[in-house]
Design a protein around this motif. Sequence first.
Motif, PDB file in Angstrom:
ATOM      1  N   LYS A   1       1.462  -8.623   7.159  1.00 45.44           N
ATOM      2  CA  LYS A   1       2.466  -7.663   5.668  1.00 45.44           C
ATOM      3  C   LYS A   1       3.529  -8.670   5.540  1.00 45.44           C
TER       4      LYS A   1
ATOM      5  N   CYS B   1       0.476  -1.045  -0.178  1.00 41.46           N
ATOM      6  CA  CYS B   1       0.071   0.254  -0.132  1.00 41.46           C
ATOM      7  C   CYS B   1       0.692   1.334   0.462  1.00 41.46           C
TER       8      CYS B   1
ATOM      9  N   CYS C   1      -2.422   2.270   6.248  1.00 42.54           N
ATOM     10  CA  CYS C   1      -3.490   2.904   5.565  1.00 42.54           C
ATOM     11  C   CYS C   1      -4.877   2.039   6.226  1.00 42.54           C
TER      12      CYS C   1
ATOM     13  N   HIS D   1       1.037  -6.547   2.101  1.00 41.02           N
ATOM     14  CA  HIS D   1      -0.396  -6.806   2.504  1.00 41.02           C
ATOM     15  C   HIS D   1      -0.953  -7.916   1.955  1.00 41.02           C
TER      16      HIS D   1
ATOM     17  N   ARG E   1      -6.222  -1.251   6.957  1.00 39.23           N
ATOM     18  CA  ARG E   1      -5.918  -2.860   6.451  1.00 39.23           C
ATOM     19  C   ARG E   1      -5.443  -3.576   7.960  1.00 39.23           C
TER      20      ARG E   1
ATOM     21  N   CYS F   1      -2.103  -1.334   9.468  1.00 39.00           N
ATOM     22  CA  CYS F   1      -0.872  -0.544   9.110  1.00 39.00           C
ATOM     23  C   CYS F   1      -2.102   0.542   8.756  1.00 39.00           C
TER      24      CYS F   1
ATOM     25  N   VAL G   1       2.077   3.658   2.523  1.00 41.22           N
ATOM     26  CA  VAL G   1       2.911   2.799   3.359  1.00 41.22           C
ATOM     27  C   VAL G   1       4.069   2.879   3.423  1.00 41.22           C
TER      28      VAL G   1
HETATM   29 ZN   LIG Z   1      -1.293  -1.031   4.243  1.00 41.08          ZN
END
Ligand SMILES: [Zn+2]
Length: 435
Positions: free
Chosen positions: A320, A250, A314, A257, A316, A312, A252
């Motif tokens: 990861k 993502c 983001c 992910h 989600r 995360c 970040v």
């Molecule tokens: Zn993320």
Amino acid sequence: MTLIWNKKAECLLPKEKEQLQLERLQNIVKYSYERIPYYKKAFDKAGVKPSDIKKMKDIEKLPYTSKADLRDAYPYKMFAVPMSEIVEIHTSSGTTGRPVVMGYTLGDIELWSEVMARSLTMAGCTKNDIVQNAYGYGLFTGGLGIHYGARKIGANIVPISAGNTKRQLEVMRDFGTTIITCTPSYTLYLAEAAKEEGVDLKQLKLKAGVFGAEMWTEKMRDEIEKRLHLSALNIYGLTEIIGPGVAQECGVKTGLHFQEDVFFPEIISPETLEVLGGGHKGELVITTLTREGTPMIRFRTKDITALRHGECKCGRTTVKMDRITGRSDDMLKIRGVIVFPSTIEKALLEIKGIEPHYKIIITRPHQLDELEIQVEASPALFSDEIRHMEEAKKNIEDHVEKTIGLRAKITLVEPKAIPRSEGKAKRVFDMREIK
Ligand SMILES: [Zn+2]
């Protein structure tokens, strides 16, 4: 605002996630056992029955599946459904031996479209984007996987496929491409060719690139972002599981992910084969939880990485995965020292005055391994005095030695001397003859 394609699947709470994974695991184990003689035989040999899977941890009772097992099943022995239900076939690139053949049902194509839609959304793709898909279309899964995901989102796909660099640049400029998808090494080649073709990359509308199908480093990301003026994101996948879309970075940019509601990851020690806990580096093993055509139970990917749990930035909650740092079978042993090509790349890119194009050559001229790295000097360094070239060479040798623990012979070659690749770059040449 962060875009998330499927909040329900990508932001599950840990408890909900585990429950869903367990139900799916129980189903797929039973499904595979009943439909594929290979699995029946393998599970029977390991003394495990589908009804023995009562919690996620019970997955450890199941045997691993290797690439060799899939090769032995050539072409269709791993298929769980009659051919009438298979709508597409893909093979993994067989560098040695027979290729591995995977079958996709309509449901599998929908699954692939879904995970690719999630992946492209992580790169900021919406239906307003123009996706220039420069992965090869064909038996290789890169092209069609990206295509299906972009179509599900409703983006405008330019299915240009791999190669024809001049045309790629024209399309990028004239069609107003916003997202480019290809291998990271080809991206750098595009940047170089843009200069020659007089295409000003700063004037383009590119905002993101989804790069995968080969190993690359953080330094390589910096180079790509600097040269193409876009956000470079890492995608991971493999034909044996579905193709691209198994995991994706993502915005970040601290790991990929993993689509763990449909692909269950484990990390094992490639030597002892035991399962390692969270955060440990080891070989990635994947079980497909919903795949219909060719389900995979505990497939050994040979890719070296680690898994990181936790939410995360983001939003989600999917686990990861670290950037792949090597393959358990690409691991080089040089004079008894274990070296991953990615570590060499990282060391090289930390040095100023050289270009991100290199070759690693290993020979054994007098019963002793010799490591040579050919790397391109920047045009400025190359036109400089010989004395400066010599200094640079020594600096690189020292830096590489500090990083990998081995002295390599560095050969600085002129800019553009290393052949460019339009697909996966071949960088390691192991010429040792073991006598
Ligand atoms: Zn993320």
